[in-house]
Scaffold this motif. Structure first.
Motif, PDB file in Angstrom:
ATOM      1  N   LEU A 219       0.910  -1.299   0.022  1.00  0.00           N
ATOM      2  CA  LEU A 219       0.035  -0.083   0.058  1.00  0.00           C
ATOM      3  C   LEU A 219       1.031   1.490  -0.104  1.00  0.00           C
ATOM      4  CD1 LEU A 219      -2.796   1.172   0.117  1.00  0.00           C
ATOM      5  CD2 LEU A 219      -2.760   0.923   2.780  1.00  0.00           C
ATOM      6  N   LYS A 220       2.040   1.356   0.948  1.00  0.00           N
ATOM      7  CA  LYS A 220       2.819   2.569   1.001  1.00  0.00           C
ATOM      8  C   LYS A 220       3.429   2.542  -0.541  1.00  0.00           C
ATOM      9  CE  LYS A 220       7.047   3.808   3.338  1.00  0.00           C
ATOM     10  NZ  LYS A 220       8.015   3.811   3.928  1.00  0.00           N
ATOM     11  N   GLU A 221       3.953   1.558  -1.261  1.00  0.00           N
ATOM     12  CA  GLU A 221       4.479   1.728  -2.557  1.00  0.00           C
ATOM     13  C   GLU A 221       3.462   2.217  -3.758  1.00  0.00           C
ATOM     14  OE1 GLU A 221       7.985   1.366  -4.774  1.00  0.00           O
ATOM     15  OE2 GLU A 221       7.776   1.101  -2.512  1.00  0.00           O
ATOM     16  N   LEU A 222       2.264   1.840  -3.489  1.00  0.00           N
ATOM     17  CA  LEU A 222       1.285   2.194  -4.046  1.00  0.00           C
ATOM     18  C   LEU A 222       1.195   3.696  -4.218  1.00  0.00           C
ATOM     19  CD1 LEU A 222      -1.447  -0.583  -4.065  1.00  0.00           C
ATOM     20  CD2 LEU A 222      -0.474   0.412  -6.182  1.00  0.00           C
ATOM     21  N   LYS A 223       1.016   4.165  -3.072  1.00  0.00           N
ATOM     22  CA  LYS A 223       0.830   5.651  -2.781  1.00  0.00           C
ATOM     23  C   LYS A 223       1.999   6.252  -3.409  1.00  0.00           C
ATOM     24  CE  LYS A 223      -2.358   5.044   1.147  1.00  0.00           C
ATOM     25  NZ  LYS A 223      -2.482   5.378   2.551  1.00  0.00           N
ATOM     26  N   ALA A 224       2.984   5.849  -3.093  1.00  0.00           N
ATOM     27  CA  ALA A 224       4.381   6.523  -3.630  1.00  0.00           C
ATOM     28  C   ALA A 224       4.429   6.477  -5.233  1.00  0.00           C
ATOM     29  CB  ALA A 224       5.692   5.815  -3.046  1.00  0.00           C
ATOM     30  N   ASN A 225       3.797   5.706  -5.696  1.00  0.00           N
ATOM     31  CA  ASN A 225       3.718   5.779  -7.404  1.00  0.00           C
ATOM     32  C   ASN A 225       2.392   6.110  -7.801  1.00  0.00           C
ATOM     33  OD1 ASN A 225       6.368   4.271  -8.218  1.00  0.00           O
ATOM     34  ND2 ASN A 225       5.985   3.286  -6.381  1.00  0.00           N
ATOM     35  N   ASN A 226       1.699   7.043  -7.553  1.00  0.00           N
ATOM     36  CA  ASN A 226       0.508   7.520  -7.980  1.00  0.00           C
ATOM     37  C   ASN A 226      -0.602   6.464  -8.307  1.00  0.00           C
ATOM     38  OD1 ASN A 226       1.635  10.224  -8.030  1.00  0.00           O
ATOM     39  ND2 ASN A 226       2.695   9.569  -9.970  1.00  0.00           N
ATOM     40  N   GLY A 227      -0.550   5.721  -7.082  1.00  0.00           N
ATOM     41  CA  GLY A 227      -1.790   4.751  -7.143  1.00  0.00           C
ATOM     42  C   GLY A 227      -1.377   3.458  -8.067  1.00  0.00           C
ATOM     43  N   PHE A 228      -0.469   3.334  -8.714  1.00  0.00           N
ATOM     44  CA  PHE A 228      -0.386   2.078  -9.553  1.00  0.00           C
ATOM     45  C   PHE A 228       1.134   1.370  -9.155  1.00  0.00           C
ATOM     46  CE2 PHE A 228       1.804   0.701 -13.401  1.00  0.00           C
ATOM     47  CZ  PHE A 228       1.024  -0.473 -13.852  1.00  0.00           C
ATOM     48  N   LEU A 229       0.987  -0.037  -9.492  1.00  0.00           N
ATOM     49  CA  LEU A 229       2.182  -0.804  -9.189  1.00  0.00           C
ATOM     50  C   LEU A 229       2.269  -1.854 -10.409  1.00  0.00           C
ATOM     51  CD1 LEU A 229       4.576  -0.829  -7.155  1.00  0.00           C
ATOM     52  CD2 LEU A 229       3.361  -2.595  -5.803  1.00  0.00           C
ATOM     53  N   GLY A 230       3.321  -1.908 -11.147  1.00  0.00           N
ATOM     54  CA  GLY A 230       3.178  -2.910 -12.281  1.00  0.00           C
ATOM     55  C   GLY A 230       3.771  -4.030 -12.036  1.00  0.00           C
ATOM     56  N   LEU A 231       3.126  -4.512 -10.886  1.00  0.00           N
ATOM     57  CA  LEU A 231       3.586  -5.907 -10.560  1.00  0.00           C
ATOM     58  C   LEU A 231       2.246  -6.908 -10.295  1.00  0.00           C
ATOM     59  CD1 LEU A 231       5.962  -5.250  -7.513  1.00  0.00           C
ATOM     60  CD2 LEU A 231       6.493  -6.053  -9.875  1.00  0.00           C
ATOM     61  N   HIS A 232       2.087  -8.033 -10.802  1.00  0.00           N
ATOM     62  CA  HIS A 232       1.122  -8.938 -10.759  1.00  0.00           C
ATOM     63  C   HIS A 232       1.311 -10.337 -10.677  1.00  0.00           C
ATOM     64  CE1 HIS A 232       2.573  -9.501 -14.646  1.00  0.00           C
ATOM     65  NE2 HIS A 232       2.311  -8.309 -14.815  1.00  0.00           N
ATOM     66  N   ASP A 233       0.401 -11.289 -10.698  1.00  0.00           N
ATOM     67  CA  ASP A 233       0.666 -12.787 -10.630  1.00  0.00           C
ATOM     68  C   ASP A 233       1.732 -13.269 -11.364  1.00  0.00           C
ATOM     69  OD1 ASP A 233      -1.307 -12.945  -8.635  1.00  0.00           O
ATOM     70  OD2 ASP A 233      -2.815 -13.989  -9.525  1.00  0.00           O
ATOM     71  N   LYS A 234       1.842 -12.635 -12.580  1.00  0.00           N
ATOM     72  CA  LYS A 234       2.832 -13.380 -13.462  1.00  0.00           C
ATOM     73  C   LYS A 234       4.300 -12.718 -13.484  1.00  0.00           C
ATOM     74  CE  LYS A 234      -0.431 -15.245 -16.829  1.00  0.00           C
ATOM     75  NZ  LYS A 234      -1.056 -14.767 -18.189  1.00  0.00           N
ATOM     76  N   SER A 235       4.428 -11.765 -12.686  1.00  0.00           N
ATOM     77  CA  SER A 235       5.782 -11.180 -12.396  1.00  0.00           C
ATOM     78  C   SER A 235       6.796 -12.200 -11.979  1.00  0.00           C
ATOM     79  CB  SER A 235       5.672  -9.697 -11.380  1.00  0.00           C
ATOM     80  OG  SER A 235       4.860  -8.916 -11.782  1.00  0.00           O
ATOM     81  N   HIS A 236       7.894 -11.788 -12.403  1.00  0.00           N
ATOM     82  CA  HIS A 236       9.109 -12.650 -11.911  1.00  0.00           C
ATOM     83  C   HIS A 236       9.279 -12.196 -10.581  1.00  0.00           C
ATOM     84  CE1 HIS A 236      13.321 -14.321 -11.758  1.00  0.00           C
ATOM     85  NE2 HIS A 236      12.725 -14.865 -13.109  1.00  0.00           N
ATOM     86  N   PRO A 237       9.886 -13.503  -9.934  1.00  0.00           N
ATOM     87  CA  PRO A 237      10.086 -13.276  -8.392  1.00  0.00           C
ATOM     88  C   PRO A 237      11.215 -12.156  -8.032  1.00  0.00           C
ATOM     89  CG  PRO A 237       9.777 -15.375  -8.774  1.00  0.00           C
ATOM     90  CD  PRO A 237       9.800 -14.978 -10.241  1.00  0.00           C
ATOM     91  N   GLU A 238      12.283 -12.159  -8.983  1.00  0.00           N
ATOM     92  CA  GLU A 238      13.257 -11.264  -8.845  1.00  0.00           C
ATOM     93  C   GLU A 238      12.654  -9.651  -8.821  1.00  0.00           C
ATOM     94  OE1 GLU A 238      16.406 -11.329  -7.754  1.00  0.00           O
ATOM     95  OE2 GLU A 238      15.992 -13.400  -7.315  1.00  0.00           O
ATOM     96  N   ASP A 239      12.015  -9.391  -9.745  1.00  0.00           N
ATOM     97  CA  ASP A 239      11.134  -8.164  -9.992  1.00  0.00           C
ATOM     98  C   ASP A 239      10.459  -7.668  -8.811  1.00  0.00           C
ATOM     99  OD1 ASP A 239      12.226  -7.916 -12.506  1.00  0.00           O
ATOM    100  OD2 ASP A 239      10.461  -8.653 -13.464  1.00  0.00           O
ATOM    101  N   ILE A 240       9.782  -8.525  -8.036  1.00  0.00           N
ATOM    102  CA  ILE A 240       8.717  -8.421  -6.698  1.00  0.00           C
ATOM    103  C   ILE A 240      10.073  -8.105  -5.719  1.00  0.00           C
ATOM    104  CG2 ILE A 240       7.430  -9.179  -5.356  1.00  0.00           C
ATOM    105  CD1 ILE A 240       6.153 -10.937  -7.583  1.00  0.00           C
ATOM    106  N   LYS A 241      11.009  -8.727  -5.585  1.00  0.00           N
ATOM    107  CA  LYS A 241      11.970  -8.794  -4.423  1.00  0.00           C
ATOM    108  C   LYS A 241      12.785  -7.437  -4.698  1.00  0.00           C
ATOM    109  CE  LYS A 241      16.343 -10.876  -2.979  1.00  0.00           C
ATOM    110  NZ  LYS A 241      17.367 -12.076  -3.181  1.00  0.00           N
ATOM    111  N   THR A 242      13.020  -7.140  -6.107  1.00  0.00           N
ATOM    112  CA  THR A 242      13.603  -5.766  -6.238  1.00  0.00           C
ATOM    113  C   THR A 242      13.059  -4.635  -5.596  1.00  0.00           C
ATOM    114  OG1 THR A 242      15.035  -6.532  -8.055  1.00  0.00           O
ATOM    115  CG2 THR A 242      14.852  -4.364  -7.975  1.00  0.00           C
ATOM    116  N   VAL A 243      11.646  -4.656  -6.143  1.00  0.00           N
ATOM    117  CA  VAL A 243      10.837  -3.549  -5.865  1.00  0.00           C
ATOM    118  C   VAL A 243      10.258  -3.499  -4.347  1.00  0.00           C
ATOM    119  CG1 VAL A 243       8.451  -2.309  -6.203  1.00  0.00           C
ATOM    120  CG2 VAL A 243       9.827  -3.176  -8.130  1.00  0.00           C
ATOM    121  N   LEU A 244       9.932  -4.588  -3.902  1.00  0.00           N
ATOM    122  CA  LEU A 244       9.277  -4.694  -2.314  1.00  0.00           C
ATOM    123  C   LEU A 244      10.159  -5.397  -1.424  1.00  0.00           C
ATOM    124  CD1 LEU A 244       5.574  -5.478  -3.666  1.00  0.00           C
ATOM    125  CD2 LEU A 244       6.541  -3.223  -2.925  1.00  0.00           C
ATOM    126  N   GLN A 245      11.181  -6.020  -1.777  1.00  0.00           N
ATOM    127  CA  GLN A 245      12.165  -6.941  -0.750  1.00  0.00           C
ATOM    128  C   GLN A 245      11.197  -7.697  -0.152  1.00  0.00           C
ATOM    129  OE1 GLN A 245      14.291  -4.154   1.734  1.00  0.00           O
ATOM    130  NE2 GLN A 245      15.682  -3.837   0.123  1.00  0.00           N
TER     131      GLN A 245
END
Length: 274
Positions: A219-245
C-alpha cells in the motif's frame, strides 16, 4: 564503576586536564577533548569506561563498536609480536592475543570477535574463538517473537545470526530479501526452535501478522507511485524482490488482503489503488 560498559557518573570537579567523575570513594577522568560545551558540577553524565595507554581507567563520550561481553565484527588495524589490535571506535585499539585467534589474523580484514575482561590483568581483550561464549541452554523463544540479531556470517545455507547476544540462529537463504552486511544489528523473528535447540529465524513476521505488514508495504509503494504498481501474478520473483523486498508468495498474499478489503483493483498490467 564498570570497565567496558556505559556508566552514569556525577561530575565532581573541573580541572585543566578535564572533568573528574564519580563519588567520594572513586573517580575517573573525562579528558578535556570529550568534555561537553555545557556542564554543571553535581550533574550526571553517561560515559564509557576503558583503560588508556597507561592502563588507567579513563572515561569517554565516544561510542565504541562493542561493549563488554558482546559480539562484533571488527577490523584489524595492526599486528605486533603480542597479537592483533582491532579498531573498535576508541583511541586505544582492542587487543587480541595470538592464543585467542581462531586463525591467524591479517591487517585490514574483519573478524567476528567477543570482548571479555581478562581477570588476571583486568584489561579488556577480544577473542575470535567465539563458540565458547554462546549459550548451551535450550532457549524458550516463541514462534514470531521479535528479537535483536547480529549478522555473524553468510554460508550457502543462509545467513547466520547471533540472537540477543546469546544464541546462534539461521535465516535460510531463500528467505533473505534484503541486502545483508556482516556485523549489522537488526530486528528479526523466531520461526521455530528445533528439538535439538537449533533456532530458525526470519527477517519478516510469519502467518497472519506478516500478511498485514506486507500489505502495508504494498500500500505504501502504491501511494508513492501515484496509485499504480506494475506487478502482478505473472511478475518474475526477482522483480518483486527488487521493488518490495519480499517473496512472490508474500506479495500474492498481501495483494489478496488488499483486494478483499476493497483497497485495490487488480488488472492485467498491475494493481491500482481505488
Amino acid at each position: 564503576m564498570k570497565i567496558g560498559e556505559y556508566n552514569t557518573l556525577k561530575i565532581l570537579r573541573d580541572t585543566k586536564v578535564g572533568l573528574f567523575l564519580g563519588d567520594d570513594q572513586q573517580d575517573v577522568l573525562l579528558p578535556k577533548k570529550y568534555v561537553p560545551k555545557e556542564f554543571f558540577i553535581g550533574n550526571e553524565i553517561t560515559v564509557f569506561l576503558y583503560l588508556d595507554h597507561e592502563e588507567r581507567p579513563v572515561a569517554t563520550t565516544l561510542k565504541p563498536y562493542v561493549k563488554l561481553n558482546e559480539f562484533a565484527h571488527l577490523k584489524v588495524n595492526y599486528i605486533n609480536k603480542f597479537g592483533a589490535f582491532l579498531d573498535w571506535g576508541l583511541e586505544k585499539d582492542l587487543f587480541v592475543p595470538f592464543k585467542e585467534q581462531a586463525k591467524q589474523m591479517e591487517v585490514g580484514k574483519r573478524y567476528l570477535i567477543y570482548m571479555y575482561l581478562d581477570e588476571q590483568t583486568n584489561r579488556l581483550a577480544a577473542t575470535s574463538k567465539v563458540n565458547k561464549y554462546f549459550s548451551e541452554e535450550i532457549s524458550n523463544f516463541e514462534p514470531n517473537e521479535e528479537v535483536e540479531v547480529m549478522i555473524s556470517h553468510i554460508t550457502d545455507l543462509g545467513v547466520n545470526v547471533i540472537i540477543e547476544n546469546k544464541f546462534k540462529g539461521l535465516v535460510f537463504s531463500d528467505e533473505v530479501f534484503k541486502d545483508i552486511k556482516l556485523g549489522t544489528k537488526t530486528k528479526a523473528y523466531i520461526k521455530q526452535v528445533r528439538p535439538d535447540g537449533k533456532i530458525d529465524v526470519t527477517f519478516k513476521k510469519i502467518g497472519l501478522e506478516a500478511i498485514d505488514d506486507d500489505a502495508a508495504l504494498v500500500l505504501k509503494e502504491l501511494k508513492a507511485n501515484n496509485g499504480f504498481l506494475g506487478l502482478h501474478d505473472k511478475s518474475h520473483p526477482e522483480d518483486i524482490k527488487t521493488v518490495l523486498q519480499m517473496s512472490k508468495k508474500a506479495f500474492k498474499k498481501a495483494v489478496g488482503t488488499l483486494y478483499k478489503s476493497r483497497i485495490i483493483d487488480i488488472k492485467d498490467n498491475g494493481i491500482f489503488l481505488k
